[in-house]
Design an enzyme around this catalytic site. Structure first.
Site, PDB file in Angstrom:
ATOM      1  N   TRP A 184     -18.942 -70.347  17.122  1.00  0.00           N
ATOM      2  CA  TRP A 184     -18.765 -69.716  18.630  1.00  0.00           C
ATOM      3  C   TRP A 184     -19.930 -70.102  19.614  1.00  0.00           C
ATOM      4  O   TRP A 184     -20.984 -70.613  19.590  1.00  0.00           O
ATOM      5  CB  TRP A 184     -19.189 -68.562  18.137  1.00  0.00           C
ATOM      6  CG  TRP A 184     -17.465 -67.561  18.057  1.00  0.00           C
ATOM      7  CD1 TRP A 184     -16.496 -66.875  18.184  1.00  0.00           C
ATOM      8  CD2 TRP A 184     -17.527 -67.077  16.353  1.00  0.00           C
ATOM      9  NE1 TRP A 184     -15.730 -66.216  17.748  1.00  0.00           N
ATOM     10  CE2 TRP A 184     -16.665 -66.360  16.497  1.00  0.00           C
ATOM     11  CE3 TRP A 184     -17.667 -68.182  15.375  1.00  0.00           C
ATOM     12  CZ2 TRP A 184     -15.202 -66.385  15.503  1.00  0.00           C
ATOM     13  CZ3 TRP A 184     -16.182 -68.289  14.127  1.00  0.00           C
ATOM     14  CH2 TRP A 184     -15.533 -66.689  14.287  1.00  0.00           C
ATOM     15  N   TRP A 208     -20.349 -68.176  22.740  1.00  0.00           N
ATOM     16  CA  TRP A 208     -22.250 -68.060  23.207  1.00  0.00           C
ATOM     17  C   TRP A 208     -23.141 -68.113  22.009  1.00  0.00           C
ATOM     18  O   TRP A 208     -24.400 -67.919  22.425  1.00  0.00           O
ATOM     19  CB  TRP A 208     -22.139 -67.220  24.154  1.00  0.00           C
ATOM     20  CG  TRP A 208     -21.028 -65.983  24.349  1.00  0.00           C
ATOM     21  CD1 TRP A 208     -20.156 -65.555  23.042  1.00  0.00           C
ATOM     22  CD2 TRP A 208     -21.474 -64.682  25.062  1.00  0.00           C
ATOM     23  NE1 TRP A 208     -20.256 -64.001  22.883  1.00  0.00           N
ATOM     24  CE2 TRP A 208     -20.768 -63.940  24.210  1.00  0.00           C
ATOM     25  CE3 TRP A 208     -21.784 -64.779  26.196  1.00  0.00           C
ATOM     26  CZ2 TRP A 208     -20.664 -62.458  24.857  1.00  0.00           C
ATOM     27  CZ3 TRP A 208     -21.960 -63.061  26.384  1.00  0.00           C
ATOM     28  CH2 TRP A 208     -21.714 -62.317  26.035  1.00  0.00           C
ATOM     29  N   ASP A 209     -22.492 -67.294  21.213  1.00  0.00           N
ATOM     30  CA  ASP A 209     -23.300 -67.852  19.675  1.00  0.00           C
ATOM     31  C   ASP A 209     -24.673 -69.354  19.670  1.00  0.00           C
ATOM     32  O   ASP A 209     -25.806 -68.835  19.576  1.00  0.00           O
ATOM     33  CB  ASP A 209     -22.593 -67.723  18.149  1.00  0.00           C
ATOM     34  CG  ASP A 209     -22.194 -66.439  18.272  1.00  0.00           C
ATOM     35  OD1 ASP A 209     -21.126 -65.903  19.263  1.00  0.00           O
ATOM     36  OD2 ASP A 209     -21.846 -65.006  17.264  1.00  0.00           O
ATOM     37  N   TYR A 240     -11.340 -66.241   7.490  1.00  0.00           N
ATOM     38  CA  TYR A 240     -11.342 -65.419   8.613  1.00  0.00           C
ATOM     39  C   TYR A 240     -10.342 -65.298   9.467  1.00  0.00           C
ATOM     40  O   TYR A 240      -9.052 -66.731   9.492  1.00  0.00           O
ATOM     41  CB  TYR A 240     -11.821 -66.352  10.080  1.00  0.00           C
ATOM     42  CG  TYR A 240     -11.979 -66.020  11.315  1.00  0.00           C
ATOM     43  CD1 TYR A 240     -12.764 -65.098  11.827  1.00  0.00           C
ATOM     44  CD2 TYR A 240     -11.307 -66.939  12.423  1.00  0.00           C
ATOM     45  CE1 TYR A 240     -13.255 -64.347  12.908  1.00  0.00           C
ATOM     46  CE2 TYR A 240     -11.364 -65.940  13.324  1.00  0.00           C
ATOM     47  CZ  TYR A 240     -12.206 -65.335  13.866  1.00  0.00           C
ATOM     48  OH  TYR A 240     -12.416 -64.692  14.549  1.00  0.00           O
ATOM     49  N   ASP A 271     -15.402 -57.583  22.544  1.00  0.00           N
ATOM     50  CA  ASP A 271     -13.753 -57.718  22.526  1.00  0.00           C
ATOM     51  C   ASP A 271     -13.289 -56.465  23.140  1.00  0.00           C
ATOM     52  O   ASP A 271     -12.146 -56.461  23.894  1.00  0.00           O
ATOM     53  CB  ASP A 271     -13.520 -57.489  21.334  1.00  0.00           C
ATOM     54  CG  ASP A 271     -14.754 -59.858  20.667  1.00  0.00           C
ATOM     55  OD1 ASP A 271     -15.458 -60.252  21.099  1.00  0.00           O
ATOM     56  OD2 ASP A 271     -14.190 -59.561  19.160  1.00  0.00           O
ATOM     57  N   ARG A 297     -14.845 -51.917  13.441  1.00  0.00           N
ATOM     58  CA  ARG A 297     -14.287 -52.887  13.910  1.00  0.00           C
ATOM     59  C   ARG A 297     -13.206 -52.239  14.885  1.00  0.00           C
ATOM     60  O   ARG A 297     -13.397 -51.304  15.088  1.00  0.00           O
ATOM     61  CB  ARG A 297     -13.832 -53.739  12.524  1.00  0.00           C
ATOM     62  CG  ARG A 297     -14.670 -54.570  11.416  1.00  0.00           C
ATOM     63  CD  ARG A 297     -15.018 -55.592  12.803  1.00  0.00           C
ATOM     64  NE  ARG A 297     -14.280 -56.459  13.139  1.00  0.00           N
ATOM     65  CZ  ARG A 297     -14.892 -56.993  13.491  1.00  0.00           C
ATOM     66  NH1 ARG A 297     -16.570 -57.874  13.693  1.00  0.00           N
ATOM     67  NH2 ARG A 297     -14.525 -57.990  13.820  1.00  0.00           N
ATOM     68  N   GLU A 330     -26.179 -57.946  13.224  1.00  0.00           N
ATOM     69  CA  GLU A 330     -24.998 -57.767  14.669  1.00  0.00           C
ATOM     70  C   GLU A 330     -25.237 -56.606  15.573  1.00  0.00           C
ATOM     71  O   GLU A 330     -25.377 -57.112  16.710  1.00  0.00           O
ATOM     72  CB  GLU A 330     -23.195 -57.730  14.297  1.00  0.00           C
ATOM     73  CG  GLU A 330     -22.818 -58.163  15.390  1.00  0.00           C
ATOM     74  CD  GLU A 330     -20.544 -58.328  14.563  1.00  0.00           C
ATOM     75  OE1 GLU A 330     -20.874 -58.063  13.557  1.00  0.00           O
ATOM     76  OE2 GLU A 330     -20.111 -59.158  15.219  1.00  0.00           O
TER      77      GLU A 330
HETATM   78  C1  GLC Z   1     -17.495 -60.943  18.385  1.00  0.00           C
HETATM   79  C2  GLC Z   1     -17.866 -60.938  19.582  1.00  0.00           C
HETATM   80  C3  GLC Z   1     -18.352 -62.017  20.041  1.00  0.00           C
HETATM   81  C4  GLC Z   1     -19.006 -63.019  19.251  1.00  0.00           C
HETATM   82  C5  GLC Z   1     -18.461 -63.421  18.282  1.00  0.00           C
HETATM   83  C6  GLC Z   1     -19.252 -63.976  17.186  1.00  0.00           C
HETATM   84  O1  GLC Z   1     -15.955 -61.034  18.653  1.00  0.00           O
HETATM   85  O2  GLC Z   1     -17.274 -59.532  20.557  1.00  0.00           O
HETATM   86  O3  GLC Z   1     -19.052 -61.609  21.376  1.00  0.00           O
HETATM   87  O4  GLC Z   1     -19.015 -64.153  19.879  1.00  0.00           O
HETATM   88  O5  GLC Z   1     -17.795 -62.020  17.322  1.00  0.00           O
HETATM   89  O6  GLC Z   1     -20.534 -63.849  17.205  1.00  0.00           O
END
Ligand code: GLC
Length: 417
Positions: free
Chosen positions: A33, A35-36, A81, A159, A192, A383
């Site tokens: 991902w 920004w992760d 996923y 999200d 969720r 998380e």
């Molecule tokens: C969720 C979060 C998002 C993040 C992803 C993976 O979708 O909202 O910000 O990048 O999970 O951790």
């Protein structure tokens, strides 16, 4: 105790390393991902600077020819996923999603650079033109309204936060058909997003897929388009950081400075007088979300904050015990364990603290750090957490939570671990 937690946090990063990229957590999120990865890289920079740069380099290998850096890169297909590459159909190699995510790379790359400037200079010099192309993509495809917008709530990275409720109401999810969600097989469904949210998320993906991810078409006729203060603050700060990097490299950064200045000029559009703060706004209808959440707290990334705004934000924070919540507990939509509708997310708190520190709000930043450290000490690296009682929620052994323990929460005010 801190030493043990440091070791645990490092073990999470190395354990989630899939060879050049880090998954957010095993099972629930099996891909890279956007920004992760930037936060993972920042975490790696505390003990393996080379590995930090590799994380960013891998991410940019998935950059699209128009400059976009996708929000998910599907390096190795994993049936655990959903929605996977077959649903997105980005048409790229490697396969990826068709939207982006908040561009924190330039900002965090500066931190990584500071960890070892000599080792970082050639790495950042190679990444620089790619970063400029991505920032230009944001400017051209997401900022025409004056501020930064998102075409899908997933693009914001927050999200299902209530900020998106006005736009989501106008998305028709009735054609989603039948599908099997995988997230609720990993995590309790009460933590969720709901099915009606997922139907709409998939409708937005279908629109993009059906037009071949044509950005002009998505902006003009797509089902969802909202201005996002958080994205705007992050992007302004990232443009400024990229310009600083460019200057160090001897580049002409006037174009980048112009992008940042244009966004600053656009800010009045997302000022919600009723709320007395910047607020998400539906660009199709003009409607404001009318709720304060963690996105609004990123305003410190811009610079000094008006004392009246600060007081409003701190009043929201005072309603919880642990960190800055993703949504205001006073709102009737507040749900303390449901993803972005109330929980506290440490990585976002770390970004907020970065803004506070930069503007001299060290007491606020220290309060935030201590509250985050307290939940991590008590419950490990989840998380997200219930901001009222600290209950860990979502996926366990989470990369960016471990990363911000190493870079921020687990460090005392003097900077040591
Ligand atoms: C969720 C979060 C998002 C993040 C992803 C993976 O979708 O909202 O910000 O990048 O999970 O951790």
């Amino acid at each position: 105790m801190t030493a043990t937690l440091d070791a645990q946090a490092r073990a999470i990063l190395t354990g989630n390393d899939r060879g050049g990229y880090t998954v957010p957590t095993e099972g629930l999120y099996p891909y890279q991902w956007n920004w992760d990865s930037a936060f993972a890289a920042w975490g790696f920079s505390t003990f393996d600077v080379d590995r930090a740069w590799v994380e960013l380099e891998t991410l940019f290998k998935a950059q699209w020819s128009d400059g976009m850096v996708p929000h998910i890169v599907f390096w190795k297909v994993d049936p655990g996923y959903f929605p996977g590459p077959d649903v997105w159909q980005g048409g790229t190699d490697p396969a990826s999603s068709g939207i982006s995510q908040p561009p924190v790379v330039a900002t965090l790359a500066r931190e990584i650079l500071a960890a070892d400037p000599a080792a970082g200079v050639s790495r950042i010099a190679a990444l620089y033109p790619k970063l400029v192309a991505w920032h230009r993509w944001w400017h051209e495809h997401r900022c025409a309204s004056g501020v930064a917008s998102v075409t899908h709530p997933w693009e914001s990275g927050r999200d299902n936060c209530p900020d998106w409720d006005p736009g989501m109401r106008n998305v028709d999810g009735s054609g989603a058909g039948s599908y099997t969600r995988r997230d609720t097989g990993h995590v309790d469904a009460s933590m969720r997003p709901k099915k009606e949210d997922y139907d709409r998320y998939l409708a937005m993906v279908a629109f993009g897929r059906n037009c071949g991810w044509d950005q002009a078409e998505i902006i003009k006729n797509g089902p969802f388009l909202m201005a996002d203060p958080a994205m705007t603050f992050i992007l302004i700060r990232a443009h400024r950081d990229l310009a600083a990097i460019g200057r160090e490299l001897g580049q002409d950064v006037a174009e980048i400075e112009g992008w940042a200045a244009a966004l600053v000029d656009g800010l009045p559009q997302i000022w919600n007088e009723r709320l007395g703060c910047y607020d998400a706004r539906d660009l199709r209808t003009g409607e404001f979300a009318n709720i304060l959440g963690s996105g609004a707290f990123l305003v410190w990334l811009l610079g000094a904050v008006d004392p009246a705004v600060e007081a409003r934000l701190v009043a929201v924070w005072d309603r919880v015990k642990y960190g800055i919540p993703s949504a205001d507990p006073a709102a009737e939509t507040f749900d303390p364990r449901r993803y972005w509708r109330g929980p506290m997310w440490p990585f976002l708190n770390a970004l907020i603290a970065m803004g506070m520190v930069k503007t001299g709000k060290t007491a606020l930043a220290e309060r935030l750090r201590k509250e985050n450290a307290a939940v991590m000490r008590a419950h490990g690296f989840s998380e997200y957490y219930d901001p009222m009682d600290g209950t860990p929620c979502g996926g366990p052994n989470f990369t960016w939570t471990a990363a911000v323990w190493l870079t921020w929460a687990g460090r005392n005010a003097e900077g040591g671990s």
